[in-house]
Design an enzyme around this catalytic site. Structure first.
Site, short mmCIF file in Angstrom:
data_model
loop_
_atom_site.label_atom_id
_atom_site.label_comp_id
_atom_site.label_asym_id
_atom_site.label_seq_id
_atom_site.Cartn_x
_atom_site.Cartn_y
_atom_site.Cartn_z
N ASN A 9 0.86 -1.19 0.00
CA ASN A 9 0.00 0.00 0.00
C ASN A 9 0.90 1.24 0.00
O ASN A 9 1.64 1.48 0.95
CB ASN A 9 -0.88 -0.06 1.25
CG ASN A 9 -1.84 1.09 1.34
OD1 ASN A 9 -1.47 2.22 1.01
ND2 ASN A 9 -3.05 0.84 1.77
N HIS A 12 1.09 6.07 1.87
CA HIS A 12 1.89 6.96 2.72
C HIS A 12 2.97 7.70 1.96
O HIS A 12 3.47 8.72 2.42
CB HIS A 12 2.44 6.19 3.92
CG HIS A 12 1.32 5.77 4.82
ND1 HIS A 12 0.65 6.68 5.63
CD2 HIS A 12 0.69 4.59 4.98
CE1 HIS A 12 -0.32 6.04 6.26
NE2 HIS A 12 -0.32 4.79 5.88
N ARG A 20 3.41 18.85 1.12
CA ARG A 20 3.85 20.06 0.41
C ARG A 20 3.03 20.34 -0.85
O ARG A 20 3.34 21.27 -1.59
CB ARG A 20 5.33 19.93 0.02
CG ARG A 20 6.27 20.01 1.21
CD ARG A 20 6.32 21.43 1.74
NE ARG A 20 7.01 21.51 3.01
CZ ARG A 20 8.31 21.77 3.17
NH1 ARG A 20 9.07 21.94 2.12
NH2 ARG A 20 8.83 21.85 4.36
N HIS A 45 -5.48 3.52 -1.75
CA HIS A 45 -6.81 3.88 -1.27
C HIS A 45 -7.14 5.29 -1.75
O HIS A 45 -6.53 6.26 -1.29
CB HIS A 45 -6.79 3.82 0.27
CG HIS A 45 -8.12 4.04 0.93
ND1 HIS A 45 -8.31 3.92 2.27
CD2 HIS A 45 -9.33 4.38 0.42
CE1 HIS A 45 -9.57 4.18 2.57
NE2 HIS A 45 -10.22 4.47 1.47
N ARG A 47 -9.30 7.94 -1.18
CA ARG A 47 -10.29 8.36 -0.18
C ARG A 47 -11.18 9.45 -0.75
O ARG A 47 -10.77 10.21 -1.62
CB ARG A 47 -9.58 8.87 1.09
CG ARG A 47 -8.84 7.77 1.84
CD ARG A 47 -8.35 8.30 3.18
NE ARG A 47 -9.39 8.35 4.15
CZ ARG A 47 -9.56 7.47 5.15
NH1 ARG A 47 -8.71 6.49 5.33
NH2 ARG A 47 -10.57 7.60 5.98
N ARG A 51 -7.15 12.82 0.63
CA ARG A 51 -6.11 13.34 1.53
C ARG A 51 -4.70 12.87 1.15
O ARG A 51 -3.73 13.51 1.48
CB ARG A 51 -6.40 12.99 2.99
CG ARG A 51 -6.24 11.52 3.30
CD ARG A 51 -6.37 11.24 4.77
NE ARG A 51 -7.72 11.41 5.26
CZ ARG A 51 -8.18 10.84 6.37
NH1 ARG A 51 -7.37 10.11 7.11
NH2 ARG A 51 -9.41 11.00 6.76
N GLU A 72 -8.39 0.30 -3.18
CA GLU A 72 -9.18 0.35 -1.94
C GLU A 72 -10.13 1.53 -2.04
O GLU A 72 -9.71 2.63 -2.41
CB GLU A 72 -8.25 0.61 -0.76
CG GLU A 72 -7.93 -0.59 0.05
CD GLU A 72 -7.09 -0.17 1.23
OE1 GLU A 72 -7.44 0.80 1.92
OE2 GLU A 72 -6.06 -0.81 1.44
N THR A 102 -6.88 6.49 10.08
CA THR A 102 -6.75 5.38 9.14
C THR A 102 -8.02 4.54 9.26
O THR A 102 -8.89 4.86 10.06
CB THR A 102 -5.48 4.56 9.43
OG1 THR A 102 -5.38 3.49 8.49
CG2 THR A 102 -5.48 3.98 10.84
N THR A 103 -8.12 3.48 8.44
CA THR A 103 -9.33 2.65 8.47
C THR A 103 -9.38 1.89 9.79
O THR A 103 -8.60 0.98 10.02
CB THR A 103 -9.32 1.68 7.27
OG1 THR A 103 -8.93 2.41 6.11
CG2 THR A 103 -10.68 1.08 7.05
N GLU A 153 -10.78 -9.42 3.17
CA GLU A 153 -9.51 -9.02 3.78
C GLU A 153 -9.77 -8.88 5.27
O GLU A 153 -10.59 -8.05 5.70
CB GLU A 153 -8.98 -7.71 3.20
CG GLU A 153 -7.64 -7.34 3.85
CD GLU A 153 -7.01 -6.08 3.30
OE1 GLU A 153 -7.35 -5.65 2.19
OE2 GLU A 153 -6.17 -5.51 4.02
N HIS A 190 -3.36 -4.56 7.86
CA HIS A 190 -3.47 -3.38 8.73
C HIS A 190 -2.59 -3.55 9.97
O HIS A 190 -2.78 -4.48 10.75
CB HIS A 190 -4.91 -3.07 9.18
CG HIS A 190 -5.09 -1.60 9.47
ND1 HIS A 190 -4.66 -1.02 10.63
CD2 HIS A 190 -5.59 -0.60 8.71
CE1 HIS A 190 -4.92 0.27 10.59
NE2 HIS A 190 -5.48 0.56 9.43
N1 PXP Z 1 -5.65 -3.05 4.20
C1 PXP Z 1 -6.60 -2.09 4.27
C2 PXP Z 1 -7.98 -2.42 3.84
C3 PXP Z 1 -6.27 -0.79 4.72
O1 PXP Z 1 -7.23 0.15 4.78
C4 PXP Z 1 -4.94 -0.52 5.07
C5 PXP Z 1 -4.55 0.86 5.52
O2 PXP Z 1 -4.78 1.77 4.54
C6 PXP Z 1 -3.99 -1.53 4.96
C7 PXP Z 1 -4.38 -2.80 4.55
C8 PXP Z 1 -2.53 -1.31 5.27
O3 PXP Z 1 -2.38 -1.02 6.61
P1 PXP Z 1 -0.97 -0.50 7.11
O4 PXP Z 1 -0.71 0.78 6.42
O5 PXP Z 1 -1.18 -0.35 8.59
O6 PXP Z 1 0.03 -1.57 6.75
#
Ligand code: PXP
Length: 242
Positions: A9, A12, A20, A45, A47, A51, A72, A102-103, A153, A190
């Protein structure tokens, strides 16, 4: 035990860029680097509040990666229309609250059935593999199956937050087994890190992990390629030794 897929993912990386509102670091470049380092897929994801990941990011990821794209998204008309147009390999439906960092939990699969069933039907009709992000409990797994999802998941957040409690791992193991017995593909994610990933990686029915924050955080110190390789090694070691 079959090899487990690692989907990374890259949200980040976009979070850092949005600090910035510039062009760097580019999540698409990060995705390509993750692939070269051994990722089996890229997760992002989009959103509703945009963001971190932006619409242009998902377009570029869809068009330019060489593995597969797991989008996502919340189960809304806007997001479903984007998925239908982009046709990612997989769409993972997640609950989304604007105020959350976060989720925080899985989908409310027992009380939000009409909306989710309609969303899953749209994804399935578009040839997109539908996955539901759910809490690891029996009722949620059964509800996801009844709604027509192809995959689940399992939310590993409670497991990650309660390091010395065996109950969350047992719940994940049971939910994974049940999901697989119902014919669902089982994924998890997650809060997973190199230190806690082992027991989840070792769940036989779990075929895919989605990991973001810990890999991107680790990349600050050792680089993205090494951060991905560390996670891959931890997953492979856990599956080999169980
Ligand atoms: N799976 C899902 C559905 C998520 O929403 C997230 C966080 O965005 C992740 C996995 C990954 O989680 P992490 O960033 O804590 O590894």
């Amino acid at each position: 035990m079959p090899r487990q897929r690692l989907y990374i993912n890259i949200d980040h990386v976009a979070t850092l860029r949005q600090a910035r509102r510039g062009a760097e670091p580019d999540p698409f470049d990060a995705a390509r680097l993750c692939e070269r380092a051994g990722a089996d897929g890229i997760t992002a994801h989009l959103r509703e509040d945009r963001r971190h990941i932006q619409d242009a990011d998902v377009e570029r990821i869809r068009a330019g990666i060489t593995t597969v794209f797991n989008l996502e998204m919340a189960c809304t008309d806007e997001m479903l229309a984007i998925a239908e147009r982009l046709r990612p390999h997989q769409a993972t439906l997640v609950p989304e609250k604007r105020e959350e960092i976060t989720t925080e939990g899985g989908l409310d699969v027992r009380h939000d059935q009409k909306r989710l069933a309609a969303g899953i039907a749209r994804l399935n009709a578009a040839g997109i593999r539908s996955s539901l992000f759910i809490d690891p409990d029996e009722a949620s797994v059964r509800a996801a199956h009844a709604l027509g999802a192809r995959a689940i998941e399992l939310h590993t957040g409670t497991y990650a937050n309660r390091a010395n409690d065996p109950a969350p791992l047992r719940a994940l193991e049971r939910a994974a087994e049940l999901g697989a017995s119902l014919g669902l593909a089982v994924h998890a994610g997650h809060g997973l890190t190199v230190r806690n990933v082992g027991p989840v990686a070792a769940i036989p029915a779990c075929e895919e992990l989605n990991i973001g924050h810990s890999i991107v955080s680790r990349a600050v110190f050792v680089g993205l390629v090494e951060a991905v390789a560390e996670m891959r090694r931890a997953m492979d070691a856990a599956r080999q030794s169980s």
